[in-house]
Design an enzyme around this catalytic site. Sequence first.
Site, PDB file in Angstrom:
ATOM      1  N   ASP A 159      -0.613   2.008   8.546  1.00 54.14           N
ATOM      2  CA  ASP A 159      -1.149   1.141   9.764  1.00 54.14           C
ATOM      3  C   ASP A 159      -0.314   1.521  11.139  1.00 54.14           C
ATOM      4  O   ASP A 159      -0.627   1.258  12.213  1.00 54.14           O
ATOM      5  CB  ASP A 159      -0.951  -0.079   9.275  1.00 54.14           C
ATOM      6  CG  ASP A 159      -2.021  -0.391   7.960  1.00 54.14           C
ATOM      7  OD1 ASP A 159      -2.899   0.277   7.675  1.00 54.14           O
ATOM      8  OD2 ASP A 159      -1.912  -1.625   7.500  1.00 54.14           O
ATOM      9  N   GLY A 168       0.939  -1.233   0.015  1.00 50.14           N
ATOM     10  CA  GLY A 168       0.054  -0.099   0.095  1.00 50.14           C
ATOM     11  C   GLY A 168       0.973   1.144  -0.071  1.00 50.14           C
ATOM     12  O   GLY A 168       1.825   1.343   0.766  1.00 50.14           O
TER      13      GLY A 168
END
Length: 320
Positions: A127, A11
């Site tokens: 994250d 990502g």
Amino acid sequence: MKRVAVLTSGGDCSGMNATLRAVVRAGRASGLEIIGIQKGFQGIIDRLYETLTTRSVSNILQRGGTFLQSARCKEMRTEAGLNLASENLKDLGVEGLIVIGGDGSLKGAYAIHRQGIPVIGIPASIDNDIPFTDVSLGVDTALNNIIRAVDNLKDTASSHDRAFVVEIMGRNCGYLTVVATIAAGAEYSLIPEEPYDLEQICSDLRRRYQEGRSNSIIMVAEGAGKAEDIASQIKDRIGFETRVIVLGHYQRGGSPSVYDRLLGARFGQAAIENLMINNTGKMIGIQGSSIILTDLLTVTTAGIRPINPMFPRLANQLSV
Ligand code: F6P
């Protein structure tokens, strides 16, 4: 060492371009040729390369995303894919590789290192689930994106006596959710690391409504449940009308914060410095204000970075 390759994988996040710029400029200053690999590990397999000059990385520092593009490469998880990737890198004369990405990408980095190509990993994922670094690249910008969104939601929520259930990314990690809850002044933070009691939440929300509060914001980490499900469970039980928003990929984009630009600059420069002295098979991290290095084997086998229990406590305490 003469030729070093760099790629961004998994990502994307804000600050990847700042890191690429630092890798290229610090590398060129040390007399290295820097090869940019496009589309992550897939680009090694498909031989998508370009030589990067100091000019190739002009005017990208302020941009989100990654100009080399990124991908999640399934082939790298197979022995055949890994062998092909290592052969292609060796054919290209690459003597060192810098991998900028999240936990899956760091596993790929370690696998390549074990094939005899010296690798340095740079933790990059909104994250903040990667261990052995206080923070990963992209986290600070993502948090700023989230609080900007929640600030806006509070304006509209308080104009209508509404509650919003806001779904936040983070895979199995509740870091973004709990920290954004504190920073945006939201009322609840549902994260995978902590059990929650929806009955209790409903009765607290009803009390808030009866006290005349104009809005309530419930933040849900994607690993703790779906915002739609939570909203349908609390709907009609809390007084406030309820709306849902899934912030999704909005959180990943945008111009990087000063923190992410500096982190990218430091991580990129440290990667070159350590490749030059053959201190490889490691991930760069930051602890306090110091750059640290940890073996990729240790990083990739340690599991996800735990949340400091101070954060859920604080979020709880401040949301009366
Ligand atoms: O790991 C970063 C992340 O944005 C997670 O928070 C999220 O679960 C996932 O990637 C989304 O992946 P994709 O971009 O492949 O939809």
